[in-house]
Enzyme design. Structure first.
Site, mmCIF file in Angstrom:
data_model
loop_
_atom_site.group_PDB
_atom_site.id
_atom_site.type_symbol
_atom_site.label_atom_id
_atom_site.label_comp_id
_atom_site.label_asym_id
_atom_site.label_seq_id
_atom_site.Cartn_x
_atom_site.Cartn_y
_atom_site.Cartn_z
ATOM 1 N N TYR A 1 0.850 -1.194 0.000
ATOM 2 C CA TYR A 1 0.000 0.000 0.000
ATOM 3 C C TYR A 1 0.887 1.246 0.000
ATOM 4 C CZ TYR A 1 -3.562 -3.369 1.381
ATOM 5 O OH TYR A 1 -4.402 -4.459 1.429
ATOM 6 N N ASN B 1 -12.207 -2.106 -4.511
ATOM 7 C CA ASN B 1 -12.083 -2.544 -5.900
ATOM 8 C C ASN B 1 -13.252 -3.472 -6.241
ATOM 9 O OD1 ASN B 1 -11.317 -3.709 -8.358
ATOM 10 N ND2 ASN B 1 -9.774 -5.017 -7.415
ATOM 11 N N CYS C 1 -6.224 -6.753 -6.660
ATOM 12 C CA CYS C 1 -6.019 -6.173 -5.333
ATOM 13 C C CYS C 1 -5.407 -7.175 -4.362
ATOM 14 C CB CYS C 1 -7.328 -5.608 -4.796
ATOM 15 S SG CYS C 1 -8.721 -6.734 -4.863
ATOM 16 N N HIS C 2 -5.514 -8.469 -4.669
ATOM 17 C CA HIS C 2 -4.905 -9.488 -3.802
ATOM 18 C C HIS C 2 -3.384 -9.417 -3.828
ATOM 19 C CE1 HIS C 2 -5.230 -11.402 -7.785
ATOM 20 N NE2 HIS C 2 -4.164 -12.107 -7.443
ATOM 21 N N GLU D 1 -0.633 -18.126 -7.928
ATOM 22 C CA GLU D 1 0.254 -17.372 -8.811
ATOM 23 C C GLU D 1 1.726 -17.653 -8.557
ATOM 24 O OE1 GLU D 1 -0.674 -13.202 -8.975
ATOM 25 O OE2 GLU D 1 -2.815 -13.588 -9.278
#
Length: 187
Positions: free
Chosen positions: A105, A133, A141-142, A168
């Site tokens: 962030y 989002n 956003c993850h 991922e």
């Protein structure tokens, strides 16, 4: 008119919404801020498998590929999340986070501050925009974590955030889930 379809993912049911040929939402069913970006007076219609909406078909195909370990691009998808100019700015940055990578962030706040020529930007304000989002997973956003590897904040739930990052191939060894502190004081 907004049309919605359900998608049963390995992480639970997702709800995709389209308005005027653009994807306006993708949420885990029941998540925080679920369908909050849709206007209250908007008519919502659940589509059946026989109706054809190209953007929802594209979303389904994208999700199928993503959950099978591919790295589909969102470049060709007509995404139209509804939000303030600041939120749009944050969501644009989220789209630039590469598959399998994370940012913080604070890093996003510094990027926005630099682009505006200002000295600073609130990481908390960025966190609020990230949390709102309306197009989860596709606007990733993850992939945003707190400083020092803190896996804070995901409207779909921290468990889903961890599973998406694991899918991922993100190295989770230096990340942690913050402890929830009891707000009641001992007397």
């Amino acid at each position: 008119m907004t049309d919605i379809m359900y998608y049963d993912s390995p992480l639970g049911r997702l709800v995709a919404a389209q308005t005027d040929g653009a994807l306006t939402g993708l949420w885990f069913a029941g998540q925080k801020y679920f369908m909050a970006s849709l206007k209250d007076d908007m008519e919502i219609r659940e589509i059946t498998q026989y109706q054809r909406f190209p953007v929802l078909e594209q979303a389904k195909d994208w999700l199928d590929r993503y959950f099978h370990g591919e790295k589909p691009s969102v470049c060709g998808l007509p995404l139209a999340p509804s939000g303030s100019p600041f939120r749009q700015e944050v969501w644009k940055i989220l789209r630039e986070i590469p598959y399998g990578e994370v940012t913080t962030y604070g890093a996003i706040a510094r990027q926005i501050a630099a682009s505006r020529g200002s000295g600073s930007m609130s990481a908390q304000a960025v966190g609020n925009a990230v949390g709102r989002n309306p197009v989860s997973i596709m606007i990733p956003c993850h992939r945003v974590i707190g400083s020092g590897g803190n896996l804070t904040g995901y409207a779909g739930g921290i468990d889903k955030k961890i599973r998406l990052l694991t899918l991922e191939g993100v190295d989770m060894s230096e990340m942690y889930v913050p402890e929830i502190k009891n707000s009641h004081r001992s007397r």
